[in-house]
Design a protein around this motif. Structure first.
Motif, PDB file in Angstrom:
ATOM      1  N   LEU A 174      -3.958 -98.813  13.594  1.00 13.69           N
ATOM      2  CA  LEU A 174      -4.500 -98.828  12.229  1.00 13.69           C
ATOM      3  C   LEU A 174      -5.608 -97.781  12.074  1.00 13.69           C
ATOM      4  O   LEU A 174      -5.612 -97.011  11.105  1.00 13.69           O
ATOM      5  N   LEU A 175      -6.525 -97.732  13.050  1.00 15.13           N
ATOM      6  CA  LEU A 175      -7.640 -96.769  12.952  1.00 15.13           C
ATOM      7  C   LEU A 175      -7.135 -95.327  12.928  1.00 15.13           C
ATOM      8  O   LEU A 175      -7.768 -94.457  12.336  1.00 15.13           O
ATOM      9  N   CYS A 176      -5.982 -95.086  13.576  1.00 15.55           N
ATOM     10  CA  CYS A 176      -5.410 -93.728  13.570  1.00 15.55           C
ATOM     11  C   CYS A 176      -5.084 -93.269  12.156  1.00 15.55           C
ATOM     12  O   CYS A 176      -4.959 -92.074  11.894  1.00 15.55           O
ATOM     13  N   THR A 177      -4.889 -94.243  11.248  1.00 18.67           N
ATOM     14  CA  THR A 177      -4.446 -93.877   9.889  1.00 18.67           C
ATOM     15  C   THR A 177      -5.574 -93.980   8.853  1.00 18.67           C
ATOM     16  O   THR A 177      -5.329 -93.816   7.663  1.00 18.67           O
ATOM     17  N   VAL A 178      -6.777 -94.323   9.318  1.00 21.36           N
ATOM     18  CA  VAL A 178      -7.897 -94.522   8.381  1.00 21.36           C
ATOM     19  C   VAL A 178      -8.862 -93.340   8.473  1.00 21.36           C
ATOM     20  O   VAL A 178      -9.307 -92.987   9.576  1.00 21.36           O
ATOM     21  N   LYS A 179      -9.195 -92.762   7.358  1.00 22.22           N
ATOM     22  CA  LYS A 179     -10.071 -91.588   7.311  1.00 22.22           C
ATOM     23  C   LYS A 179     -11.435 -91.910   7.929  1.00 22.22           C
ATOM     24  O   LYS A 179     -12.055 -92.925   7.595  1.00 22.22           O
ATOM     25  N   GLY A 180     -11.904 -91.045   8.825  1.00 23.61           N
ATOM     26  CA  GLY A 180     -13.210 -91.252   9.464  1.00 23.61           C
ATOM     27  C   GLY A 180     -13.046 -91.584  10.949  1.00 23.61           C
ATOM     28  O   GLY A 180     -11.940 -91.505  11.500  1.00 23.61           O
ATOM     29  N   THR A 181     -14.164 -91.973  11.580  1.00 22.83           N
ATOM     30  CA  THR A 181     -14.151 -92.174  13.034  1.00 22.83           C
ATOM     31  C   THR A 181     -14.329 -93.643  13.401  1.00 22.83           C
ATOM     32  O   THR A 181     -15.308 -94.277  12.987  1.00 22.83           O
ATOM     33  N   GLY A 182     -13.418 -94.161  14.192  1.00 18.75           N
ATOM     34  CA  GLY A 182     -13.532 -95.530  14.708  1.00 18.75           C
ATOM     35  C   GLY A 182     -13.698 -95.481  16.219  1.00 18.75           C
ATOM     36  O   GLY A 182     -13.251 -94.535  16.872  1.00 18.75           O
ATOM     37  N   VAL A 183     -14.357 -96.506  16.762  1.00 16.80           N
ATOM     38  CA  VAL A 183     -14.560 -96.540  18.222  1.00 16.80           C
ATOM     39  C   VAL A 183     -14.067 -97.888  18.746  1.00 16.80           C
ATOM     40  O   VAL A 183     -14.405 -98.939  18.192  1.00 16.80           O
TER      41      VAL A 183
ATOM     42  N   VAL B  37      -2.211-106.609  10.502  1.00 16.47           N
ATOM     43  CA  VAL B  37      -2.385-105.154  10.621  1.00 16.47           C
ATOM     44  C   VAL B  37      -1.206-104.430   9.962  1.00 16.47           C
ATOM     45  O   VAL B  37      -1.383-103.368   9.354  1.00 16.47           O
ATOM     46  N   ALA B  38      -0.023-105.028  10.034  1.00 13.61           N
ATOM     47  CA  ALA B  38       1.153-104.390   9.398  1.00 13.61           C
ATOM     48  C   ALA B  38       0.903-104.218   7.900  1.00 13.61           C
ATOM     49  O   ALA B  38       1.225-103.173   7.323  1.00 13.61           O
ATOM     50  N   ALA B  39       0.326-105.250   7.265  1.00 15.77           N
ATOM     51  CA  ALA B  39       0.041-105.144   5.822  1.00 15.77           C
ATOM     52  C   ALA B  39      -0.981-104.032   5.580  1.00 15.77           C
ATOM     53  O   ALA B  39      -0.826-103.220   4.661  1.00 15.77           O
ATOM     54  N   ALA B  40      -2.005-103.979   6.447  1.00 20.15           N
ATOM     55  CA  ALA B  40      -3.065-102.982   6.252  1.00 20.15           C
ATOM     56  C   ALA B  40      -2.533-101.564   6.452  1.00 20.15           C
ATOM     57  O   ALA B  40      -2.833-100.659   5.671  1.00 20.15           O
ATOM     58  N   ILE B  41      -1.719-101.383   7.495  1.00 23.80           N
ATOM     59  CA  ILE B  41      -1.284-100.011   7.840  1.00 23.80           C
ATOM     60  C   ILE B  41      -0.249 -99.482   6.841  1.00 23.80           C
ATOM     61  O   ILE B  41      -0.106 -98.269   6.673  1.00 23.80           O
ATOM     62  N   THR B  42       0.452-100.394   6.161  1.00 24.72           N
ATOM     63  CA  THR B  42       1.443 -99.945   5.164  1.00 24.72           C
ATOM     64  C   THR B  42       0.885-100.059   3.741  1.00 24.72           C
ATOM     65  O   THR B  42       1.608 -99.862   2.770  1.00 24.72           O
ATOM     66  N   LYS B  43      -0.378-100.432   3.632  1.00 25.93           N
ATOM     67  CA  LYS B  43      -1.052-100.596   2.330  1.00 25.93           C
ATOM     68  C   LYS B  43      -0.280-101.564   1.440  1.00 25.93           C
ATOM     69  O   LYS B  43      -0.024-101.296   0.259  1.00 25.93           O
ATOM     70  N   SER B  44       0.108-102.676   2.030  1.00 31.44           N
ATOM     71  CA  SER B  44       0.957-103.641   1.324  1.00 31.44           C
ATOM     72  C   SER B  44       0.263-104.983   1.201  1.00 31.44           C
ATOM     73  O   SER B  44      -0.767-105.232   1.829  1.00 31.44           O
ATOM     74  N   LYS B  45       0.908-105.867   0.431  1.00 27.41           N
ATOM     75  CA  LYS B  45       0.413-107.238   0.289  1.00 27.41           C
ATOM     76  C   LYS B  45       1.508-108.192   0.765  1.00 27.41           C
ATOM     77  O   LYS B  45       2.625-108.166   0.217  1.00 27.41           O
ATOM     78  N   ILE B  46       1.212-109.001   1.785  1.00 27.74           N
ATOM     79  CA  ILE B  46       2.211-109.952   2.296  1.00 27.74           C
ATOM     80  C   ILE B  46       1.551-111.313   2.553  1.00 27.74           C
ATOM     81  O   ILE B  46       0.333-111.410   2.677  1.00 27.74           O
ATOM     82  N   ARG B  47       2.424-112.321   2.652  1.00 28.31           N
ATOM     83  CA  ARG B  47       1.946-113.663   3.007  1.00 28.31           C
ATOM     84  C   ARG B  47       2.399-113.972   4.437  1.00 28.31           C
ATOM     85  O   ARG B  47       3.575-113.770   4.784  1.00 28.31           O
ATOM     86  N   ILE B  48       1.474-114.432   5.255  1.00 25.46           N
ATOM     87  CA  ILE B  48       1.793-114.772   6.641  1.00 25.46           C
ATOM     88  C   ILE B  48       1.669-116.289   6.776  1.00 25.46           C
ATOM     89  O   ILE B  48       0.578-116.846   6.570  1.00 25.46           O
TER      90      ILE B  48
ATOM     91  N   VAL C  88      -2.517-111.213   2.841  1.00 22.89           N
ATOM     92  CA  VAL C  88      -3.214-110.003   3.277  1.00 22.89           C
ATOM     93  C   VAL C  88      -2.859-108.868   2.326  1.00 22.89           C
ATOM     94  O   VAL C  88      -1.678-108.579   2.114  1.00 22.89           O
ATOM     95  N   ASP C  89      -3.890-108.242   1.782  1.00 21.38           N
ATOM     96  CA  ASP C  89      -3.670-107.135   0.858  1.00 21.38           C
ATOM     97  C   ASP C  89      -4.390-105.897   1.401  1.00 21.38           C
ATOM     98  O   ASP C  89      -5.622-105.852   1.460  1.00 21.38           O
ATOM     99  N   GLY C  90      -3.601-104.927   1.811  1.00 25.05           N
ATOM    100  CA  GLY C  90      -4.178-103.719   2.416  1.00 25.05           C
ATOM    101  C   GLY C  90      -4.105-102.527   1.493  1.00 25.05           C
ATOM    102  O   GLY C  90      -4.145-101.382   1.952  1.00 25.05           O
ATOM    103  N   SER C  91      -3.987-102.796   0.185  1.00 24.99           N
ATOM    104  CA  SER C  91      -3.728-101.672  -0.734  1.00 24.99           C
ATOM    105  C   SER C  91      -4.967-100.833  -1.042  1.00 24.99           C
ATOM    106  O   SER C  91      -4.856 -99.731  -1.558  1.00 24.99           O
ATOM    107  N   ARG C  92      -6.163-101.367  -0.737  1.00 26.75           N
ATOM    108  CA  ARG C  92      -7.382-100.569  -1.022  1.00 26.75           C
ATOM    109  C   ARG C  92      -7.601 -99.494   0.049  1.00 26.75           C
ATOM    110  O   ARG C  92      -7.075 -99.597   1.166  1.00 26.75           O
ATOM    111  N   GLU C  93      -8.414 -98.527  -0.265  1.00 25.94           N
ATOM    112  CA  GLU C  93      -8.808 -97.497   0.719  1.00 25.94           C
ATOM    113  C   GLU C  93      -9.595 -98.180   1.852  1.00 25.94           C
ATOM    114  O   GLU C  93     -10.521 -98.954   1.578  1.00 25.94           O
ATOM    115  N   LEU C  94      -9.242 -97.918   3.114  1.00 29.56           N
ATOM    116  CA  LEU C  94      -9.907 -98.615   4.219  1.00 29.56           C
ATOM    117  C   LEU C  94     -10.965 -97.744   4.881  1.00 29.56           C
ATOM    118  O   LEU C  94     -10.909 -96.515   4.813  1.00 29.56           O
ATOM    119  N   ARG C  95     -11.920 -98.442   5.519  1.00 26.38           N
ATOM    120  CA  ARG C  95     -12.998 -97.751   6.245  1.00 26.38           C
ATOM    121  C   ARG C  95     -12.783 -97.946   7.738  1.00 26.38           C
ATOM    122  O   ARG C  95     -12.313 -99.008   8.166  1.00 26.38           O
TER     123      ARG C  95
END
Ligand code: UD1
Length: 419
Positions: free
Chosen positions: A314-323, A242-253, A284-291
């Motif tokens: 993560l959902l707090c930072t992604v455009k649109g509505t998550g449940v 999630v850290a990679a996704a929320i910072t729009k980064s690419k990391i190896r875990i 993990v590569d989070g650089s794309r626009e997320l849904r």
């Protein structure tokens, strides 16, 4: 007092090593009571919760050597004698209750303080006690203590009304030295249960089916010491994903088991995160626009409740509505209040949270309200504008090894400071 200070906005890069699973190591340490010999736990995570369970074992005269430099714990239970941990120690950590099964099996009796409520829910122990009773123990509760005694434990068929992780583990540990066969139905199937069974079998137990909803335990007369390397922590790995996704980064875990991560991989993939497995690493590569997505926490192999708070950040930072629907614990949305201080748009109705993504969170002073909530706030801080200060770090230190250093290694602007 200490706090973690995060300056948001840095991209992460490089790699991070995952520690062994806390939730594997705690029951494994409790299970070493059964061995009557020397157990060595390799690659043990040096965490507050691990130290607490070791203290509990010391009250029954286990000889424990914690080698912090080599991440090794050596537990010798050959000279064990009956003892009861103080209520204060047990209440520090609910998982202390995991010594109950092994103690009844080893001494035919045990008395321990009720673990008490926890801030994420009421967390009863009825299923644990139902199991001990089915195995022939007389169980009573009074004056804040639970007590069990038996001349001998006898195998039985036990159906759990809910696949509780702790109850499955406690019953499994009590049953390994019982006479005859025990079958646990509707058992929890978490990878940590399979790991515990692997440890017990290496000690000489006869357990099959761990990791499925039906576990069969054929009682044996005694067990011996063993050496064990626990599984990797799938929740720590998920937190870094999630850290990679929320910072729009690419990391190896490094240090993951793809099978154990399936529910987390599925949700992040649905959001548009790119994930690639390479041996025991995941890129993990989070650089794309997320849904945004809908998430419902469930027993394994469903989506883990221990990743719910991080996904909310993560959902707090992604455009649109998550449940998010939390079905495991009834009060596990306390982080929502803290995220709102950072500008999040979250509405809670009972067990459901509706999250409307915002352009950017803003750094604020917040408090870790429980272990995973603390991790979620660090994640939020990494992506927020400005500085986030997270207090009540003792929650985070219960379950994450060196969290700020691991993030710093990935390029985050993060410090732990005394104030
Ligand atoms: C373990 C994990 C914890 C994780 C949880 C759910 C450890 C040390 N902790 O906790 O990180 O969040 O699994 O995956 O491994 N319940 C009863 N009666 C019981 C026992 C449980 O009703 O006797 C209920 C609880 O209130 C809760 C649900 O079952 O609503 C799940 O609890 P359980 O699986 O037992 O969690 P823990 O083992 O405490």
């Amino acid at each position: 007092m200490e706090k973690i200070v995060v300056k948001g906005g840095n991209k992460l890069s490089g790699s991070v090593n995952i520690s062994a699973a806390k939730n594997s190591v705690l029951p494994i340490i409790a299970a070493s009571i059964l061995s009557g010999g020397k157990c060595v736990i390799k690659n043990a995570p040096m965490l507050e919760d691990v130290f607490v369970i070791n203290e509990v074992l010391k009250t029954v005269s286990a000889d424990i050597n914690i080698d912090k430099e080599n991440n090794r714990i050596i537990i010798d239970t050959s000279k064990l004698s009956y003892g009861e941990p103080s209520g204060e120690l047990v209440r520090k950590m609910r998982a202390s209750f995991l010594v109950m099964g092994p103690m009844i099996a080893r001494f035919g009796r045990f008395k321990i303080s009720l673990p008490g409520g926890c801030n994420i829910g009421t967390r009863p122990i009825d299923l644990h006690l139902k199991g001990f009773t089915a195995l022939g123990a007389d169980v009573s509760i009074g004056h804040g203590y639970v007590e069990a005694s038996t001349r001998k434990l006898i195998g039985n068929k036990i159906y759990l009304d809910f696949p509780s992780v702790g109850a499955t583990e406690n019953i499994m540990m009590a049953a390994v030295l019982a006479e005859g066969e025990t079958i646990i139905e509707n058992a929890a199937a978490e990878p940590e249960i399979e790991d515990l069974a692997r440890f017990l079998n290496a000690m000489g137990a006869e357990i099959t089916g761990a990791g499925t909803d039906t576990i069969k335990i054929t009682g044996v007369k005694n067990l011996k010491g063993t050496t064990h390397k626990p599984i990797y922590d799938r929740i720590e790995a998920g937190t870094f994903m999630v850290a990679a996704a929320i910072t729009k980064s690419k990391i190896r875990i490094c240090g993951v088991n793809e099978e154990h991560l399936k529910p987390i991989i599925a949700k992040l993939t649905e959001m548009g995160v790119s994930l690639e497995i390479e041996g025991d690493s995941i890129i993990v590569d989070g650089s794309r626009e997320l849904r945004p997505v809908d998430i419902k926490t469930m027993p394994y192999p469903g989506f883990p409740t221990d990743m719910q708070a991080q996904m909310m950040s993560l959902l707090c930072t992604v455009k649109g509505t998550g449940v998010i629907t939390e079905t495991i614990f009834e009060n596990r949305f306390m982080h929502a209040q803290e995220l709102k201080r950072m500008g999040a748009n979250i509405k809670i109705d009972g067990r459901t949270a509706v999250i409307e993504g915002v352009e950017r969170l803003s750094g604020s002073e917040v408090k870790a309200t429980d272990l995973r909530a603390g991790a979620a706030l660090i994640l939020a801080g990494l992506s927020a504008e400005g500085i986030t200060e997270i207090g009540d770090l003792y929650h985070i230190d219960r379950g994450y090894v060196n969290i700020e250093n691991k993030f710093k290694g990935l390029g985050a602007d993060i410090e732990r400071i005394n104030y």
